[in-house]
Design a protein around this motif. Structure first.
Motif, PDB file in Angstrom:
ATOM      1  N   LEU A  17      -4.442  22.705   7.051  1.00 16.24           N
ATOM      2  CA  LEU A  17      -4.327  24.025   6.420  1.00 16.24           C
ATOM      3  C   LEU A  17      -2.900  24.284   5.939  1.00 16.24           C
ATOM      4  CD1 LEU A  17      -6.626  26.056   8.818  1.00 16.24           C
ATOM      5  CD2 LEU A  17      -7.100  25.445   6.426  1.00 16.24           C
ATOM      6  N   ALA A  18      -1.924  23.784   6.658  1.00 14.47           N
ATOM      7  CA  ALA A  18      -0.535  23.933   6.219  1.00 14.47           C
ATOM      8  C   ALA A  18      -0.312  23.155   4.919  1.00 14.47           C
ATOM      9  CB  ALA A  18       0.425  23.453   7.305  1.00 14.47           C
ATOM     10  N   TRP A  19      -0.876  21.955   4.823  1.00 12.90           N
ATOM     11  CA  TRP A  19      -0.743  21.162   3.599  1.00 12.90           C
ATOM     12  C   TRP A  19      -1.432  21.835   2.414  1.00 12.90           C
ATOM     13  CZ3 TRP A  19      -2.437  16.030   6.295  1.00 12.90           C
ATOM     14  CH2 TRP A  19      -1.339  15.484   6.989  1.00 12.90           C
ATOM     15  N   LEU A  20      -2.492  22.594   2.701  1.00 10.42           N
ATOM     16  CA  LEU A  20      -3.280  23.220   1.640  1.00 10.42           C
ATOM     17  C   LEU A  20      -2.889  24.675   1.403  1.00 10.42           C
ATOM     18  CD1 LEU A  20      -6.777  21.775   2.637  1.00 10.42           C
ATOM     19  CD2 LEU A  20      -5.228  20.939   0.843  1.00 10.42           C
ATOM     20  N   GLU A  21      -1.816  25.111   2.024  1.00 10.24           N
ATOM     21  CA  GLU A  21      -1.361  26.500   1.874  1.00 10.24           C
ATOM     22  C   GLU A  21      -1.220  26.840   0.392  1.00 10.24           C
ATOM     23  OE1 GLU A  21      -0.566  30.240   2.989  1.00 10.24           O
ATOM     24  OE2 GLU A  21      -1.099  28.627   4.361  1.00 10.24           O
ATOM     25  N   GLY A  22      -1.666  28.017   0.029  1.00  9.05           N
ATOM     26  CA  GLY A  22      -1.591  28.453  -1.355  1.00  9.05           C
ATOM     27  C   GLY A  22      -2.835  28.131  -2.159  1.00  9.05           C
ATOM     28  N   GLU A  23      -3.758  27.376  -1.578  1.00 15.10           N
ATOM     29  CA  GLU A  23      -4.992  27.013  -2.286  1.00 15.10           C
ATOM     30  C   GLU A  23      -6.182  27.847  -1.839  1.00 15.10           C
ATOM     31  OE1 GLU A  23      -5.698  22.822  -2.539  1.00 15.10           O
ATOM     32  OE2 GLU A  23      -3.566  22.398  -2.732  1.00 15.10           O
ATOM     33  N   ALA A  32     -14.712  20.323   8.391  1.00 16.06           N
ATOM     34  CA  ALA A  32     -15.563  19.428   9.188  1.00 16.06           C
ATOM     35  C   ALA A  32     -15.860  18.148   8.409  1.00 16.06           C
ATOM     36  CB  ALA A  32     -16.851  20.140   9.587  1.00 16.06           C
ATOM     37  N   ALA A  33     -16.186  18.276   7.124  1.00 14.82           N
ATOM     38  CA  ALA A  33     -16.493  17.094   6.309  1.00 14.82           C
ATOM     39  C   ALA A  33     -15.283  16.181   6.183  1.00 14.82           C
ATOM     40  CB  ALA A  33     -16.979  17.529   4.925  1.00 14.82           C
ATOM     41  N   SER A  34     -14.095  16.771   6.088  1.00 12.43           N
ATOM     42  CA  SER A  34     -12.899  15.938   5.901  1.00 12.43           C
ATOM     43  C   SER A  34     -12.604  15.060   7.109  1.00 12.43           C
ATOM     44  CB  SER A  34     -11.685  16.807   5.566  1.00 12.43           C
ATOM     45  OG  SER A  34     -11.212  17.488   6.706  1.00 12.43           O
ATOM     46  N   ALA A 144       4.018  10.673   3.561  1.00 13.12           N
ATOM     47  CA  ALA A 144       3.674  11.438   2.360  1.00 13.12           C
ATOM     48  C   ALA A 144       2.329  10.985   1.783  1.00 13.12           C
ATOM     49  CB  ALA A 144       4.776  11.302   1.322  1.00 13.12           C
ATOM     50  N   SER A 145       2.002   9.714   1.935  1.00 14.68           N
ATOM     51  CA  SER A 145       0.728   9.207   1.398  1.00 14.68           C
ATOM     52  C   SER A 145      -0.462   9.883   2.081  1.00 14.68           C
ATOM     53  CB  SER A 145       0.643   7.692   1.564  1.00 14.68           C
ATOM     54  OG  SER A 145       0.761   7.329   2.931  1.00 14.68           O
ATOM     55  N   ALA A 146      -0.346  10.200   3.360  1.00 10.48           N
ATOM     56  CA  ALA A 146      -1.433  10.885   4.072  1.00 10.48           C
ATOM     57  C   ALA A 146      -1.597  12.313   3.554  1.00 10.48           C
ATOM     58  CB  ALA A 146      -1.175  10.881   5.569  1.00 10.48           C
ATOM     59  N   VAL A 147      -0.473  12.960   3.290  1.00 10.51           N
ATOM     60  CA  VAL A 147      -0.514  14.320   2.751  1.00 10.51           C
ATOM     61  C   VAL A 147      -1.185  14.295   1.374  1.00 10.51           C
ATOM     62  CG1 VAL A 147       0.867  16.321   2.080  1.00 10.51           C
ATOM     63  CG2 VAL A 147       1.598  14.910   4.012  1.00 10.51           C
ATOM     64  N   ASP A 148      -0.752  13.378   0.522  1.00  9.98           N
ATOM     65  CA  ASP A 148      -1.321  13.264  -0.825  1.00  9.98           C
ATOM     66  C   ASP A 148      -2.815  12.958  -0.770  1.00  9.98           C
ATOM     67  OD1 ASP A 148       1.202  13.728  -1.872  1.00  9.98           O
ATOM     68  OD2 ASP A 148       1.619  11.593  -2.210  1.00  9.98           O
ATOM     69  N   ARG A 149      -3.208  12.052   0.107  1.00 10.65           N
ATOM     70  CA  ARG A 149      -4.622  11.677   0.239  1.00 10.65           C
ATOM     71  C   ARG A 149      -5.450  12.885   0.655  1.00 10.65           C
ATOM     72  NH1 ARG A 149      -3.713   7.563   2.900  1.00 10.65           N
ATOM     73  NH2 ARG A 149      -3.727   8.476   4.978  1.00 10.65           N
ATOM     74  N   THR A 150      -4.937  13.657   1.602  1.00  7.27           N
ATOM     75  CA  THR A 150      -5.654  14.847   2.064  1.00  7.27           C
ATOM     76  C   THR A 150      -5.781  15.865   0.938  1.00  7.27           C
ATOM     77  OG1 THR A 150      -4.906  14.527   4.324  1.00  7.27           O
ATOM     78  CG2 THR A 150      -5.612  16.750   3.727  1.00  7.27           C
ATOM     79  N   ARG A 151      -4.713  16.123   0.227  1.00  9.14           N
ATOM     80  CA  ARG A 151      -4.759  17.084  -0.884  1.00  9.14           C
ATOM     81  C   ARG A 151      -5.725  16.620  -1.976  1.00  9.14           C
ATOM     82  NH1 ARG A 151       1.680  18.253  -0.837  1.00  9.14           N
ATOM     83  NH2 ARG A 151       1.619  19.950   0.685  1.00  9.14           N
ATOM     84  N   ARG A 152      -5.717  15.325  -2.284  1.00  9.48           N
ATOM     85  CA  ARG A 152      -6.637  14.795  -3.295  1.00  9.48           C
ATOM     86  C   ARG A 152      -8.092  14.958  -2.844  1.00  9.48           C
ATOM     87  NH1 ARG A 152      -3.064  10.554  -3.494  1.00  9.48           N
ATOM     88  NH2 ARG A 152      -4.512   9.199  -2.387  1.00  9.48           N
ATOM     89  N   TRP A 153      -8.355  14.678  -1.565  1.00 10.22           N
ATOM     90  CA  TRP A 153      -9.718  14.788  -1.049  1.00 10.22           C
ATOM     91  C   TRP A 153     -10.214  16.225  -1.179  1.00 10.22           C
ATOM     92  CZ3 TRP A 153     -12.716  17.376   2.407  1.00 10.22           C
ATOM     93  CH2 TRP A 153     -13.968  16.815   2.697  1.00 10.22           C
ATOM     94  N   PHE A 154      -9.399  17.175  -0.761  1.00 13.15           N
ATOM     95  CA  PHE A 154      -9.814  18.576  -0.845  1.00 13.15           C
ATOM     96  C   PHE A 154      -9.937  19.037  -2.294  1.00 13.15           C
ATOM     97  CE2 PHE A 154      -9.007  18.639   3.657  1.00 13.15           C
ATOM     98  CZ  PHE A 154      -9.920  19.561   4.127  1.00 13.15           C
ATOM     99  N   ALA A 155      -9.086  18.565  -3.178  1.00 15.54           N
ATOM    100  CA  ALA A 155      -9.168  18.910  -4.587  1.00 15.54           C
ATOM    101  C   ALA A 155     -10.465  18.364  -5.193  1.00 15.54           C
ATOM    102  CB  ALA A 155      -7.966  18.389  -5.358  1.00 15.54           C
TER     103      ALA A 155
END
Length: 161
Positions: A17-23, A32-34, A144-155
């Motif tokens: 949720l911190a990585w996705l702040e602002g979305e 749960a799916a992630s 940083a790659s884990a953060v990017d991967r998570t953001r891409r998945w949610f996007a």
């Protein structure tokens, strides 16, 4: 001592949720799916984090969860206490006063026993260590790659929903 898997789930959701702040809020179903977790059980853990003031929730079809405060102000102990409760891990029942100890003079039993003292000291050290680390500290150690991967998945999930 063993913590429930809900602590791990809660901490990972806080970081996500911190990585996705602002979305906007993130639904239980998406979180749960992630992680491929059962949504009803995860939702119970997330609701415990809401009651503790760690997360906020927005009801409705576009609702979900977000951090209620900055990751720098959420300690690991906050999350553990919200999920597991605040009871002491070790509970001394004073068995030294039973059986053979029932006849011990009062002066021997006036202070906490060495076992109780040692266990309490260890638990306090554990709690202090968890209280000294924040969600932001955990985030700082993630590649940083884990953060990017998570953001891409949610996007991508947003566009497929």
């Amino acid at each position: 001592m063993r913590m429930s898997e809900g602590v791990e789930w809660g901490l990972h959701c806080c970081v996500t949720l911190a990585w996705l702040e602002g979305e906007g809020p993130v639904s239980t179903a998406r979180l749960a799916a992630s992680f491929e977790l059962p949504a009803p059980y995860l939702n119970k853990r997330l609701q415990a984090l809401v009651r503790a003031g760690i997360l906020s929730s927005t009801p409705g079809a576009r609702g979900g969860f977000r951090l209620a405060r900055p990751p720098e102000r959420i300690t690991l102990m906050d999350v553990v206490a919200a999920i597991e409760g605040t009871d002491d891990v070790f509970r001394c029942t004073e068995i030294r006063r039973q059986g053979a100890g029932a006849e011990a003079p009062a002066r021997e039993l006036g202070r906490p026993c060495g076992i109780s003292t040692a266990m309490r000291k260890a638990e306090l050290a554990w709690r202090r260590e968890l209280a000294a680390q924040t969600v932001a500290d955990v985030m700082a150690g993630v590649p940083a790659s884990a953060v990017d991967r998570t953001r891409r998945w949610f996007a991508s999930e947003r566009t497929h929903s």
